[in-house]
Scaffold this active site. Structure first.
Site, short mmCIF file in Angstrom:
data_model
loop_
_atom_site.label_atom_id
_atom_site.label_comp_id
_atom_site.label_asym_id
_atom_site.label_seq_id
_atom_site.Cartn_x
_atom_site.Cartn_y
_atom_site.Cartn_z
N ASN A 1 0.72 -1.55 -0.20
CA ASN A 1 -0.24 -0.06 0.11
C ASN A 1 0.32 1.16 0.34
OD1 ASN A 1 0.43 1.03 3.06
ND2 ASN A 1 -0.10 -0.99 3.36
N LYS B 1 9.00 -17.06 -10.79
CA LYS B 1 8.07 -15.31 -11.09
C LYS B 1 6.74 -16.54 -12.05
CE LYS B 1 8.04 -11.46 -14.64
NZ LYS B 1 8.91 -11.03 -15.42
N LYS C 1 -12.96 0.57 16.10
CA LYS C 1 -12.67 -0.08 16.00
C LYS C 1 -11.79 0.15 17.78
CE LYS C 1 -10.79 0.46 11.25
NZ LYS C 1 -9.85 1.40 10.05
O1 C5P Z 1 -8.69 -2.75 10.61
P1 C5P Z 1 -7.25 -1.39 10.23
O2 C5P Z 1 -6.39 -1.96 9.27
O3 C5P Z 1 -7.88 -0.62 9.46
O4 C5P Z 1 -6.90 -0.74 12.07
C1 C5P Z 1 -5.90 0.14 12.46
C2 C5P Z 1 -5.00 -0.40 13.28
O5 C5P Z 1 -4.82 -1.84 13.42
C3 C5P Z 1 -3.59 0.49 12.88
O6 C5P Z 1 -3.00 0.92 14.14
C4 C5P Z 1 -2.93 -0.53 11.90
O7 C5P Z 1 -1.71 -0.77 12.80
C5 C5P Z 1 -3.50 -1.77 12.82
N1 C5P Z 1 -3.56 -3.45 11.96
C6 C5P Z 1 -2.46 -4.16 12.85
N2 C5P Z 1 -2.67 -5.30 12.12
C7 C5P Z 1 -3.09 -5.75 11.02
C8 C5P Z 1 -4.23 -4.61 10.73
C9 C5P Z 1 -4.14 -3.62 11.63
O8 C5P Z 1 -1.94 -4.02 13.87
N3 C5P Z 1 -3.57 -7.43 10.43
#
Ligand code: C5P
Length: 407
Positions: A210, A289, A339
């Site tokens: 990303n 690949k 969240k």
């Molecule tokens: O669920 P989402 O990705 O939107 O949540 C964001 C928060 O969760 C951020 O603090 C991110 O660093 C953490 N996160 C995580 N592990 C994941 C997904 C998100 O620690 N697999």
């Protein structure tokens, strides 16, 4: 001693014989890593030339409030916002008087009115002027408003008098400036921060990832060090320099990040998840690949859910104070609050990534800090400045949660 890397300092120079020391002060601040912009009053220009300070600071010197060219380059409001600290050295009796009246007659005093940042004055004047009740009343008023007064020193003066009124030595001023950036709020605490994106391999040359630049997490790490914490920064692939005194652990995938976080979790007091963790990874990683077939118009990659690192941290036996980020393109606050509860966090920092001026790859950000009880909007500013404010607020929440737990 901590350096001043990335700290943005406006050095205000007013008219007085000590103005010659400003040249050395610019050098000292820059050597310590600070970015310096100089603003002079017109009487300061009688003592030291703007050209000297321009050459030393590497930036144009700002003098006039009504200079259209200078305003076009960086206007006084922009300068006021840019500064982390406005240091006025030397500060003459006349400038102190203007500042205490809230006068906006010249660029420097206008800028002081416009800034939200800390203002510090290093007075320099004749001992009788220093002792005068008008000067003392002005200083009392300024101190009440939160302006910091550095010095003055005692000793022989340029006019031959002996007494209080000399500007502090440049070395002493540098110590005071460093001290200003050390809050000590997190002394002795261990803070772990995740930053950047994670990368999930599809085959040896392709991956899913990303847009995260890691800038916010790195700025938080720097601010946590300034607050006195021991900092471990677990970062995905980013193009950023490691802040001083930070232990950096480089990882690629979510599984790597998960491993590194849990290895370092014992004795961690505060966990900040600023990484944009990939939610899914390919079920299988091809060891060669992947080639396109002649007839293939589409292909499917099956994905499997990654572990939620922050949720697992918050659910762990040695649960640290846990702070998450919510990067959203819509319904920001609603999703962030959801969240906060779902992942059992103490705080969440909500960040609108639909706005290109803030969020992911930009240098600025604007966020809302949400706790179980309330929320605070922190308006648009540089990520470095915002990080310092966030660490300050986060430290206060953390310390009061400790106090509540102790009662
Ligand atoms: O669920 P989402 O990705 O939107 O949540 C964001 C928060 O969760 C951020 O603090 C991110 O660093 C953490 N996160 C995580 N592990 C994941 C997904 C998100 O620690 N697999």
């Amino acid at each position: 001693m901590n350096r001043l890397t990335n700290k943005q300092i406006i050095l205000g120079v007013t008219g007085g014989i000590a103005a010659y020391k400003s040249a050395e002060l610019v050098r000292g601040l820059q050597k310590a890593g600070a970015k310096v912009r100089v603003v002079m009053t017109s009487s300061a220009c009688e003592f030291i030339t703007p050209l000297t300070l321009q050459a030393l600071s590497g930036n144009p010197v700002h003098i006039d409030l009504l200079d259209t060219k200078a305003e076009a380059a960086m206007g006084h409001i922009e300068l006021a916002r840019w500064a982390d600290l406005v240091l006025i050295a030397p500060a003459s009796a006349s400038f102190i008087s203007r500042l205490s009246r809230g006068s906006g007659e010249d660029l420097l005093s206008t800028l002081c009115l416009a800034t939200d940042s800390q203002i510090a004055l290093a007075p320099a004047m004749n001992q009788a002027m220093w002792r005068d009740s008008a000067t003392q009343t002005n200083l009392e008023m300024l101190t009440e408003k939160g302006v910091k007064i550095l010095g003055p020193d005692e000793g022989e003066q340029a006019c031959g008098d002996v007494g209080l009124g000399r500007m502090l030595d440049v070395d002493q001023l540098l110590i005071e400036v460093r001290e200003f950036f050390q809050s000590h709020e997190l002394n002795g605490r261990h803070v772990m921060i995740t930053a950047g994106p994670t990368r999930e391999a599809i085959d040896p040359v392709r991956y899913i990832s990303n847009e995260s630049s890691g800038k916010m997490g790195f700025a938080m790490a720097e601010a946590a060090v300034d607050a006195g914490a021991k900092v471990t920064l677990v970062t995905g692939p980013v193009n950023l320099e490691t802040p001083e005194h930070v232990e950096r652990i480089d990882v690629i995938s979510t599984a790597d990040m998960h491993r590194a976080v849990f290895k370092n979790l014992p004795n961690c007091d505060i966990f900040i998840g600023s990484a944009a963790v990939a939610d899914y990874r390919p079920t299988q990683v091809a060891d060669r690949k992947i080639k396109k077939g002649d007839e293939d118009h589409a292909m499917t990659i099956e994905l499997i859910r990654n572990p939620d690192i922050i949720a697992e941290v918050a659910a762990s036996a040695s649960r640290p104070f846990t702070v998450g980020f919510a990067a959203e393109t819509h319904n920001l606050i609603e999703y962030a609050q959801k969240k906060l509860k779902q992942k059992n966090l103490d705080l969440i920092i909500a960040n609108d990534v639909a706005d290109k001026q803030i969020g992911f790859n930009s240098n600025d950000n604007e966020v809302t800090l949400i706790s179980r009880k309330d929320s605070t909007v922190l308006p648009k500013m540089s990520k470095a400045k915002l990080a310092r404010l966030l660490i300050d607020q986060l430290a206060q929440h953390y310390l009061s949660s400790k106090q509540e737990a102790d009662v």
